[in-house]
Scaffold this active site. Structure first.
Site, PDB file in Angstrom:
ATOM      1  N   LYS A 279      22.294 -39.869  23.190  1.00 56.12           N
ATOM      2  CA  LYS A 279      21.655 -38.584  23.492  1.00 56.12           C
ATOM      3  C   LYS A 279      20.167 -38.676  23.839  1.00 56.12           C
ATOM      4  O   LYS A 279      19.622 -37.773  24.449  1.00 56.12           O
ATOM      5  CB  LYS A 279      21.835 -37.617  22.315  1.00 56.12           C
ATOM      6  CG  LYS A 279      23.274 -37.119  22.177  1.00 56.12           C
ATOM      7  CD  LYS A 279      23.387 -36.083  21.070  1.00 56.12           C
ATOM      8  CE  LYS A 279      24.821 -35.600  20.965  1.00 56.12           C
ATOM      9  NZ  LYS A 279      24.982 -34.532  19.989  1.00 56.12           N
ATOM     10  N   ASP A 315      23.875 -28.282  22.143  1.00 55.91           N
ATOM     11  CA  ASP A 315      24.084 -28.327  20.688  1.00 55.91           C
ATOM     12  C   ASP A 315      23.250 -27.242  20.004  1.00 55.91           C
ATOM     13  O   ASP A 315      23.703 -26.608  19.044  1.00 55.91           O
ATOM     14  CB  ASP A 315      23.623 -29.687  20.123  1.00 55.91           C
ATOM     15  CG  ASP A 315      24.650 -30.781  20.373  1.00 55.91           C
ATOM     16  OD1 ASP A 315      25.839 -30.459  20.501  1.00 55.91           O
ATOM     17  OD2 ASP A 315      24.244 -31.963  20.435  1.00 55.91           O
ATOM     18  N   ALA A 351      22.196 -34.472  14.319  1.00 56.91           N
ATOM     19  CA  ALA A 351      22.653 -33.075  14.209  1.00 56.91           C
ATOM     20  C   ALA A 351      21.587 -32.237  13.509  1.00 56.91           C
ATOM     21  O   ALA A 351      21.293 -31.109  13.927  1.00 56.91           O
ATOM     22  CB  ALA A 351      23.971 -33.019  13.449  1.00 56.91           C
ATOM     23  N   GLN A 466      28.709 -26.089  27.860  1.00 56.06           N
ATOM     24  CA  GLN A 466      28.691 -27.123  28.907  1.00 56.06           C
ATOM     25  C   GLN A 466      29.567 -26.680  30.077  1.00 56.06           C
ATOM     26  O   GLN A 466      29.165 -26.740  31.246  1.00 56.06           O
ATOM     27  CB  GLN A 466      29.242 -28.446  28.355  1.00 56.06           C
ATOM     28  CG  GLN A 466      28.334 -29.089  27.331  1.00 56.06           C
ATOM     29  CD  GLN A 466      28.857 -30.413  26.821  1.00 56.06           C
ATOM     30  OE1 GLN A 466      30.058 -30.614  26.696  1.00 56.06           O
ATOM     31  NE2 GLN A 466      27.944 -31.323  26.513  1.00 56.06           N
TER      32      GLN A 466
HETATM   33  P1  NAP Z   1      23.611 -39.370  12.146  1.00 54.52           P
HETATM   34  O1  NAP Z   1      22.462 -39.202  13.066  1.00 54.52           O
HETATM   35  O2  NAP Z   1      24.194 -40.699  11.941  1.00 54.52           O
HETATM   36  O3  NAP Z   1      23.139 -38.806  10.697  1.00 54.52           O
HETATM   37  C1  NAP Z   1      23.998 -38.895   9.599  1.00 54.52           C
HETATM   38  C2  NAP Z   1      23.400 -38.101   8.435  1.00 54.52           C
HETATM   39  O4  NAP Z   1      24.378 -38.077   7.381  1.00 54.52           O
HETATM   40  C3  NAP Z   1      22.147 -38.729   7.860  1.00 54.52           C
HETATM   41  O5  NAP Z   1      21.315 -37.709   7.391  1.00 54.52           O
HETATM   42  C4  NAP Z   1      22.713 -39.559   6.696  1.00 54.52           C
HETATM   43  O6  NAP Z   1      21.790 -39.787   5.675  1.00 54.52           O
HETATM   44  C5  NAP Z   1      23.781 -38.628   6.195  1.00 54.52           C
HETATM   45  N1  NAP Z   1      24.807 -39.332   5.441  1.00 54.52           N
HETATM   46  C6  NAP Z   1      25.740 -40.184   5.911  1.00 54.52           C
HETATM   47  N2  NAP Z   1      26.529 -40.615   4.907  1.00 54.52           N
HETATM   48  C7  NAP Z   1      26.053 -40.030   3.771  1.00 54.52           C
HETATM   49  C8  NAP Z   1      26.448 -40.083   2.420  1.00 54.52           C
HETATM   50  N3  NAP Z   1      27.478 -40.810   2.016  1.00 54.52           N
HETATM   51  N4  NAP Z   1      25.766 -39.320   1.525  1.00 54.52           N
HETATM   52  C9  NAP Z   1      24.728 -38.560   1.917  1.00 54.52           C
HETATM   53  N5  NAP Z   1      24.303 -38.476   3.192  1.00 54.52           N
HETATM   54  C10 NAP Z   1      24.969 -39.209   4.111  1.00 54.52           C
HETATM   55  O7  NAP Z   1      24.819 -38.420  12.559  1.00 54.52           O
HETATM   56  P2  NAP Z   1      24.740 -36.961  13.252  1.00 54.52           P
HETATM   57  O8  NAP Z   1      24.852 -37.089  14.702  1.00 54.52           O
HETATM   58  O9  NAP Z   1      23.585 -36.234  12.703  1.00 54.52           O
HETATM   59  O10 NAP Z   1      26.122 -36.323  12.752  1.00 54.52           O
HETATM   60  C11 NAP Z   1      26.304 -35.971  11.394  1.00 54.52           C
HETATM   61  C12 NAP Z   1      27.604 -35.204  11.230  1.00 54.52           C
HETATM   62  O11 NAP Z   1      27.565 -34.015  11.978  1.00 54.52           O
HETATM   63  C13 NAP Z   1      28.835 -35.964  11.710  1.00 54.52           C
HETATM   64  O12 NAP Z   1      29.897 -35.721  10.813  1.00 54.52           O
HETATM   65  C14 NAP Z   1      29.132 -35.356  13.051  1.00 54.52           C
HETATM   66  O13 NAP Z   1      30.511 -35.431  13.392  1.00 54.52           O
HETATM   67  C15 NAP Z   1      28.717 -33.912  12.781  1.00 54.52           C
HETATM   68  N6  NAP Z   1      28.382 -33.218  14.034  1.00 54.52           N
HETATM   69  C16 NAP Z   1      29.163 -32.191  14.385  1.00 54.52           C
HETATM   70  C17 NAP Z   1      28.890 -31.506  15.537  1.00 54.52           C
HETATM   71  C18 NAP Z   1      29.767 -30.369  15.921  1.00 54.52           C
HETATM   72  O14 NAP Z   1      29.759 -29.999  17.092  1.00 54.52           O
HETATM   73  N7  NAP Z   1      30.495 -29.799  14.993  1.00 54.52           N
HETATM   74  C19 NAP Z   1      27.792 -31.846  16.330  1.00 54.52           C
HETATM   75  C20 NAP Z   1      26.982 -32.910  15.922  1.00 54.52           C
HETATM   76  C21 NAP Z   1      27.296 -33.587  14.771  1.00 54.52           C
HETATM   77  P3  NAP Z   1      20.849 -41.080   5.696  1.00 54.52           P
HETATM   78  O15 NAP Z   1      19.668 -40.724   6.534  1.00 54.52           O
HETATM   79  O16 NAP Z   1      20.505 -41.260   4.251  1.00 54.52           O
HETATM   80  O17 NAP Z   1      21.652 -42.206   6.248  1.00 54.52           O
END
Ligand code: NAP
Length: 491
Positions: A279, A315, A351, A466
């Site tokens: 992204k 988003d 996110a 989109q």
């Molecule tokens: P990312 O950039 O990898 O960030 C992951 C986040 O989750 C970080 O804050 C991480 O904390 C935290 N995390 C991961 N495992 C954890 C655990 N076991 N305990 C506590 N915190 C934990 O991912 P992202 O793009 O932000 O996406 C995050 C989630 O949002 C995903 O499940 C994704 O599928 C969902 N999402 C959904 C949509 C939608 O359209 N519905 C859109 C975007 C994202 P740390 O910093 O400590 O690693």
């Protein structure tokens, strides 16, 4: 044309599979190398539709390990019995005597790479007497698809050309736009004859293969990994519902996404979705980006406006739209419903960043908590938010609580990022996780009397926006959500 390979191991199994596959295919490929004890004659006599007879030797990636003379004799018999097509490898083509009813497919396979000089190889196949020239090569880079499609685009000779492997799906589907003689599809998952074959159900249903033509517009998702992306299912469903001549493909981009976008300009794609991990890195390939991208430093949408690639971020409006609706709507401006609302974001990844920027821009009071505290501090600094320690979540009492971590996602559905004691009646609880659609967090929030927003809502809204940017028409939100929920329920 669609060809389904018959990969059963016995003659009776082949006959049964042929009967099952025939209504879904234009032609069946009898892979005699998969069933070395099967007799060709009855299979041909009772064929329900046109067939290709193939007996692929191990040296070209097939399963035939027997005597070469016997193999050629089998192929010759297929010609003599009048099979519609017989597939013979380039190095054996001269050994087959032609017959009046059979078209010869002269083929070459490379399961390790997409070789240089594809045009030269294609010429050799034609010179060897191919009625139909065929090459199937392994894609090691998504750009290998381009090289294969270029051969199709530049030839008038009937040709089957495709890339194998996960990276080659685009060539298998898009080949039809450039005149591919046929493509292969498996009868079902697990019954493929080569890596990367999509199922006939996906090819006909999701990709609407038979409707693809020279004017079909190309869209796709740029991601890594991409195999489990829901975007092809929901965007293709949207195009189908709108009656738009377009196809949306998965592009697994392992390298620089900006380089991919520049290279694929050749195909004049009309738009892309961009997702993890690209992204930010894709931004340099844009001719322009809008304010949402400038603010959040990330984009998820490319729109091709008369040759200019424009980056956008759906988003942010998608997440805000879902929250605003839960708050009872309202137009942006001084009286915006999010103004001065207290919003706690759990998570500090991509996110979280999108949601934090959006909320801050609408005047909300933003708080951020994250497992890795320093990341929360860094994001909070960027958007002028407050930092909250993870062990203090229950004492914050925000009006809006948003989980942007992956906690609670399949298969760890028993996990929750927020203790139930932090949930209060009337609070808006938004979970970014969409698989499962109802997470433990949302279940506990519902029980506590909160207003719940599922990640499904966010996902569908960003995809619908989109679709709207690409087509200029309102997206079929309901149809898109239905497809997403149906796909999620299969997992
Ligand atoms: P990312 O950039 O990898 O960030 C992951 C986040 O989750 C970080 O804050 C991480 O904390 C935290 N995390 C991961 N495992 C954890 C655990 N076991 N305990 C506590 N915190 C934990 O991912 P992202 O793009 O932000 O996406 C995050 C989630 O949002 C995903 O499940 C994704 O599928 C969902 N999402 C959904 C949509 C939608 O359209 N519905 C859109 C975007 C994202 P740390 O910093 O400590 O690693």
């Amino acid at each position: 044309m669609i060809c389904i390979p018959i990969t059963a191991r016995t003659e009776s199994g082949m006959a049964a599979m042929m009967a099952q596959a025939a209504p879904l295919a234009d032609v069946l490929e009898l892979r005699m190398d998969f069933a070395p004890h099967a007799s060709l004659e009855p299979l041909l006599r009772n064929r329900p539709c046109p067939v290709i007879v193939t007996c692929r030797p191990a040296r070209e990636g097939g399963e035939y390990a027997g005597d070469e003379t016997a193999r050629i004799a089998l192929l010759q018999k297929a010609v003599d019995l009048g099979a519609e097509f017989v597939d013979v490898e380039l190095d054996s083509a001269a050994r087959i005597r032609r017959g009046p009813h059979t078209r010869l497919i002269v083929s070459h396979h490379d399961f390790t790479r997409t070789p240089d000089h594809l045009e030269e190889m294609h010429r050799h196949l034609i010179q060897a007497g191919a009625d139909v020239a065929k090459f199937a090569v392994k894609a090691n880079d998504v750009q290998d698809n381009l090289r294969v499609l270029r051969v199709l685009r530049n030839t008038k000779h009937p040709t089957i050309a495709l890339c194998m492997g996960e990276l080659g799906v685009a060539s298998r589907v898009l080949g039809r736009k450039y005149g591919n003689f046929l493509t292969f599809a498996s009868l079902a998952a697990g019954r493929e004859s080569a890596p990367g074959q999509v199922t006939v159900e996906e090819l006909r249903g999701m990709y609407r293969y038979n409707k693809i033509g020279p004017k079909t517009a190309l869209y796709g998702v740029i991601a890594n990994p991409v195999a489990h992306s829901m975007s092809p299912a929901i965007q293709n469903a949207a195009f189908a519902a709108l009656g738009i001549d377009a196809v949306y493909l998965p592009f697994k981009v392992e390298g620089d996404p900006a380089e991919f976008v520049r290279a694929f300009r050749e195909l004049d794609a009309q738009g892309y979705s961009v997702t993890l991990p690209h992204k930010q890195a894709v931004i340099p390939a844009m001719d322009e980006v809008d304010d949402s991208v400038r603010q959040a430093g990330a984009m998820n949408t490319i729109v091709n406006r008369a040759g200019r690639l424009c980056g956008s971020n759906t988003d942010i409006p998608a997440a805000l739209g879902a929250i605003e609706e839960a708050l009872g709507g309202g137009a942006p401006g001084p009286a915006h419903p999010l103004k001065d609302k207290e919003a706690l974001i759990v998570g500090a990844g991509g996110a979280a960043r999108a949601v934090a920027y959006g909320l801050a821009a609408r005047g909300a009071y933003v708080m951020i908590a994250n497992r890795t505290h320093e990341r929360a501090v860094a994001l909070a600094r960027e958007v002028a938010a407050q930092v909250v320690h993870m062990d203090r979540l229950a004492s914050v009492r925000p009006q809006i609580l948003i989980n942007t971590t992956s906690v609670g996602m399949l298969p760890d559905v028993q996990d929750t990022p927020v203790p139930a004691s932090a949930l209060r009646k009337g609070m808006i609880v938004f979970d970014a996780v969409y698989n499962p659609p109802e997470t433990r967090l949302l279940r506990e929030a519902k029980a506590a009397g909160c207003v719940c927003i599922s990640g499904v809502e966010w996902f569908v809204r960003q995809a619908a926006l989109q679709c709207q940017l690409w087509t200029g028409r309102p997206a079929p939100h309901m149809a898109m959500e239905k497809v997403l929920l149906e796909r999620l329920s299969r997992r």
